[in-house]
Design a protein around this motif. Structure first.
Motif, PDB file in Angstrom:
ATOM      1  N   THR A  89       6.189  -0.356   1.598  1.00 13.10           N
ATOM      2  CA  THR A  89       5.253  -0.150   2.711  1.00 13.10           C
ATOM      3  C   THR A  89       5.932  -0.178   4.078  1.00 13.10           C
ATOM      4  O   THR A  89       5.733   0.704   4.906  1.00 13.10           O
ATOM      5  N   LEU A  90       6.794  -1.171   4.292  1.00 12.89           N
ATOM      6  CA  LEU A  90       7.428  -1.321   5.598  1.00 12.89           C
ATOM      7  C   LEU A  90       8.294  -0.114   5.931  1.00 12.89           C
ATOM      8  O   LEU A  90       8.250   0.410   7.050  1.00 12.89           O
ATOM      9  N   GLN A  91       9.060   0.357   4.933  1.00 10.50           N
ATOM     10  CA  GLN A  91       9.919   1.516   5.160  1.00 10.50           C
ATOM     11  C   GLN A  91       9.075   2.732   5.537  1.00 10.50           C
ATOM     12  O   GLN A  91       9.410   3.482   6.448  1.00 10.50           O
ATOM     13  N   LEU A  92       7.969   2.859   4.832  1.00  9.50           N
ATOM     14  CA  LEU A  92       7.061   3.971   5.110  1.00  9.50           C
ATOM     15  C   LEU A  92       6.555   3.908   6.551  1.00  9.50           C
ATOM     16  O   LEU A  92       6.470   4.918   7.253  1.00  9.50           O
ATOM     17  N   LEU A  93       6.231   2.691   6.992  1.00 11.92           N
ATOM     18  CA  LEU A  93       5.706   2.515   8.349  1.00 11.92           C
ATOM     19  C   LEU A  93       6.790   2.796   9.378  1.00 11.92           C
ATOM     20  O   LEU A  93       6.536   3.408  10.423  1.00 11.92           O
ATOM     21  N   ARG A  94       8.033   2.344   9.079  1.00 11.12           N
ATOM     22  CA  ARG A  94       9.140   2.622  10.013  1.00 11.12           C
ATOM     23  C   ARG A  94       9.302   4.121  10.203  1.00 11.12           C
ATOM     24  O   ARG A  94       9.409   4.608  11.334  1.00 11.12           O
ATOM     25  N   ASP A  95       9.296   4.852   9.087  1.00 12.14           N
ATOM     26  CA  ASP A  95       9.459   6.311   9.171  1.00 12.14           C
ATOM     27  C   ASP A  95       8.314   6.943   9.944  1.00 12.14           C
ATOM     28  O   ASP A  95       8.527   7.796  10.805  1.00 12.14           O
ATOM     29  N   GLU A 117       0.818  -1.219   0.000  1.00  6.22           N
ATOM     30  CA  GLU A 117       0.000   0.000   0.000  1.00  6.22           C
ATOM     31  C   GLU A 117       0.852   1.270   0.000  1.00  6.22           C
ATOM     32  O   GLU A 117       0.413   2.292   0.501  1.00  6.22           O
ATOM     33  N   GLU A 118       2.080   1.240  -0.536  1.00  8.23           N
ATOM     34  CA  GLU A 118       2.932   2.434  -0.432  1.00  8.23           C
ATOM     35  C   GLU A 118       2.299   3.647  -1.119  1.00  8.23           C
ATOM     36  O   GLU A 118       2.534   4.770  -0.727  1.00  8.23           O
ATOM     37  N   LYS A 119       1.485   3.399  -2.142  1.00  2.53           N
ATOM     38  CA  LYS A 119       0.883   4.527  -2.860  1.00  2.53           C
ATOM     39  C   LYS A 119      -0.279   5.130  -2.071  1.00  2.53           C
ATOM     40  O   LYS A 119      -0.494   6.334  -2.101  1.00  2.53           O
ATOM     41  N   ALA A 120      -1.041   4.274  -1.396  1.00  2.00           N
ATOM     42  CA  ALA A 120      -2.243   4.770  -0.717  1.00  2.00           C
ATOM     43  C   ALA A 120      -1.948   5.265   0.697  1.00  2.00           C
ATOM     44  O   ALA A 120      -2.621   6.158   1.207  1.00  2.00           O
ATOM     45  N   LEU A 121      -0.910   4.700   1.338  1.00  4.27           N
ATOM     46  CA  LEU A 121      -0.666   4.977   2.760  1.00  4.27           C
ATOM     47  C   LEU A 121      -0.496   6.456   3.123  1.00  4.27           C
ATOM     48  O   LEU A 121      -1.083   6.905   4.109  1.00  4.27           O
ATOM     49  N   PRO A 122       0.276   7.230   2.332  1.00  6.57           N
ATOM     50  CA  PRO A 122       0.431   8.640   2.714  1.00  6.57           C
ATOM     51  C   PRO A 122      -0.902   9.377   2.775  1.00  6.57           C
ATOM     52  O   PRO A 122      -1.161  10.135   3.712  1.00  6.57           O
ATOM     53  N   PHE A 123      -1.788   9.132   1.814  1.00  4.97           N
ATOM     54  CA  PHE A 123      -3.113   9.758   1.827  1.00  4.97           C
ATOM     55  C   PHE A 123      -3.871   9.336   3.081  1.00  4.97           C
ATOM     56  O   PHE A 123      -4.482  10.129   3.764  1.00  4.97           O
ATOM     57  N   PHE A 124      -3.804   8.035   3.339  1.00  2.57           N
ATOM     58  CA  PHE A 124      -4.558   7.485   4.471  1.00  2.57           C
ATOM     59  C   PHE A 124      -4.080   8.084   5.788  1.00  2.57           C
ATOM     60  O   PHE A 124      -4.867   8.538   6.608  1.00  2.57           O
ATOM     61  N   LEU A 125      -2.751   8.077   5.964  1.00  6.64           N
ATOM     62  CA  LEU A 125      -2.176   8.574   7.214  1.00  6.64           C
ATOM     63  C   LEU A 125      -2.619  10.012   7.481  1.00  6.64           C
ATOM     64  O   LEU A 125      -3.048  10.344   8.589  1.00  6.64           O
ATOM     65  N   ALA A 129     -10.922  -0.139  15.996  1.00 10.34           N
ATOM     66  CA  ALA A 129     -11.514  -0.041  14.656  1.00 10.34           C
ATOM     67  C   ALA A 129     -10.621  -0.789  13.692  1.00 10.34           C
ATOM     68  O   ALA A 129      -9.403  -0.783  13.831  1.00 10.34           O
ATOM     69  N   VAL A 130     -11.230  -1.454  12.734  1.00 10.92           N
ATOM     70  CA  VAL A 130     -10.455  -2.105  11.682  1.00 10.92           C
ATOM     71  C   VAL A 130     -10.750  -1.343  10.409  1.00 10.92           C
ATOM     72  O   VAL A 130     -11.918  -1.111  10.104  1.00 10.92           O
ATOM     73  N   MET A 131      -9.729  -0.909   9.702  1.00 11.17           N
ATOM     74  CA  MET A 131     -10.021  -0.257   8.423  1.00 11.17           C
ATOM     75  C   MET A 131      -8.961  -0.477   7.361  1.00 11.17           C
ATOM     76  O   MET A 131      -7.805  -0.749   7.672  1.00 11.17           O
ATOM     77  N   ASP A 132      -9.374  -0.387   6.094  1.00 12.39           N
ATOM     78  CA  ASP A 132      -8.457  -0.579   4.973  1.00 12.39           C
ATOM     79  C   ASP A 132      -7.575   0.645   4.788  1.00 12.39           C
ATOM     80  O   ASP A 132      -7.949   1.750   5.162  1.00 12.39           O
ATOM     81  N   ALA A 133      -6.432   0.422   4.164  1.00 16.84           N
ATOM     82  CA  ALA A 133      -5.485   1.508   3.975  1.00 16.84           C
ATOM     83  C   ALA A 133      -5.767   2.300   2.700  1.00 16.84           C
ATOM     84  O   ALA A 133      -5.101   3.286   2.422  1.00 16.84           O
ATOM     85  N   ASP A 134      -6.745   1.866   1.921  1.00 17.68           N
ATOM     86  CA  ASP A 134      -6.911   2.478   0.596  1.00 17.68           C
ATOM     87  C   ASP A 134      -7.989   3.555   0.553  1.00 17.68           C
ATOM     88  O   ASP A 134      -8.389   3.999  -0.510  1.00 17.68           O
ATOM     89  N   MET A 135      -8.488   3.962   1.749  1.00 18.39           N
ATOM     90  CA  MET A 135      -9.502   5.005   1.876  1.00 18.39           C
ATOM     91  C   MET A 135     -10.871   4.559   1.378  1.00 18.39           C
ATOM     92  O   MET A 135     -11.765   5.384   1.216  1.00 18.39           O
ATOM     93  N   GLN A 136     -11.038   3.265   1.119  1.00 15.58           N
ATOM     94  CA  GLN A 136     -12.384   2.797   0.772  1.00 15.58           C
ATOM     95  C   GLN A 136     -13.248   2.747   2.026  1.00 15.58           C
ATOM     96  O   GLN A 136     -14.461   2.655   1.934  1.00 15.58           O
TER      97      GLN A 136
END
Ligand code: UDP
Ligand code: MG
Length: 314
Positions: free
Chosen positions: A52-58, A13-21, A94-101
């Motif tokens: 994705t993992l690198q993004l989460l570490r940061d 989800e590296e593309k969607a994660l920044p938006f989601f965060l 809460a459980v939610m998807d990372a893609d903003m759906q």
């Protein structure tokens, strides 16, 4: 002071994660302003092969609300959700998807329903399936119809995995330690008072869906074998039916032979009957095989996931 844990399974989800965060943070921060609340964001990296993992570490380094847990390989969304529920510390999860759906903007409304004490869980349901291939929608609808007919556990059509629930319900879900997990069924099975929030389908913000038609098909079998034993009775019902038909047929043949003599013939009809019955028998053995396979996997008691790395403090 109450804590809300937001559990997010992520697979490539590296593309969607920044938006989601960004979005989920701004929503939660706004909620914190007028409530005695804290929150944690718990990401589960489900064996992603991208950044994705690198993004989460940061993210975890910069923000102490963010925590993550990384699997040694891809174990599937069900395993990721289970791991998230096991590791979250909040009074609400809460459980939610990372893609903003699963729109984070619904969170305040969901929380309000729980805080009033009237509900134990707030779940979401898509009322439209815009943007989804029509064939997929068609089979999805059939699946929910079938499922609700053959299972005691109610499974809402269009239900998402996106829901907010109390600690009590989280613990109930965790007490179901089965290996073949089908969360939509598990959420229904544990009971509690659930409020349904309908919303219009939102398309994924970036990246691609991880569910092919085939994967969804296998997942539906998972759901059926996990929450219904009706297919197992299928062979018996068909068997009784065919005994009746055979009995009638024997009567017809007897009468015909006695009245008109017995000219040998009927090879084509014989072949049809043999092939038809052979097909049904294999189909029934196949159903048995499905249940046997699930039982086999269940008895091995393998762990549902294996963690390779976590953020500090988790
Ligand atoms: N996901 C996961 N492991 C998988 C497949 C998906 O953790 O093996 C996550 C994915 O990153 C996303 C969520 O599950 O956050 C839903 O996946 P997706 O959006 O691909 O499914 P769809 O919304 O198309 O049903
Ligand atoms: Mg999605």
């Amino acid at each position: 002071m109450k804590t809300i844990s937001v559990i997010v399974p992520c697979y490539n989800e590296e593309k969607a994660l920044p938006f989601f965060l960004q979005e989920v943070r701004s929503v939660l921060e706004r909620m914190m302003e007028d409530e005695e609340l804290a929150y944690e964001l718990l990401f589960i990296n489900d064996g992603s092969t991208d950044g994705t993992l690198q993004l989460l570490r940061d993210a975890a380094r910069q923000d102490n609300h963010v925590q993550y847990l990384s699997f040694s390989r891809n174990f599937g969304k069900e395993a990721a959700m289970y791991a998230g529920l096991q590791h979250c510390k909040g009074d609400y999860a809460a459980v939610m998807d990372a893609d903003m759906q699963d729109p984070p903007s619904l969170l305040p409304e969901m929380y309000a329903a729980l805080r009033s004490g009237e509900y134990d869980s707030v779940a979401t349901r898509r009322v439209s399936r815009d943007g989804e291939p029509p064939v997929r929608s068609f089979f999805a609808r059939r699946f929910y119809r079938l499922m609700n007919r053959i299972s005691d556990t109610r499974i809402e059509d269009g239900a998402r995995d996106f829901r907010l629930m109390t600690r009590q319900m989280v613990d109930a879900i965790l007490s179901m330690t089965e290996y073949n997990r089908f969360s939509k069924g598990i959420f229904g099975w544990v009971g509690f008072r659930t409020k349904w929030l309908p919303y219009e389908n939102v398309e994924r913000v970036a990246g691609q869906t991880k569910w092919s038609f085939w994967k969804l098909f296998l997942y539906s079998i998972e759901g059926i074998t996990a929450f219904s034993t009706v297919p197992l009775a299928f062979a018996s019902v068909i068997g009784v039916l065919f005994c009746l038909i055979a009995f009638l047929f024997i009567c017809v043949v007897l009468v015909k032979t006695l009245l008109y003599g017995d000219p040998v013939g009927g090879w084509p009809s014989m072949m049809c009957v043999i092939l038809f019955l052979g097909g049904i028998q294999l189909f029934c053995i196949g159903i048995l095989g499905q249940y046997l396979a699930k039982t086999y996997l269940e008895t091995k008691r393998r762990p549902i996931y294996i963690v390779q790395e976590t953020s500090e403090g988790l």
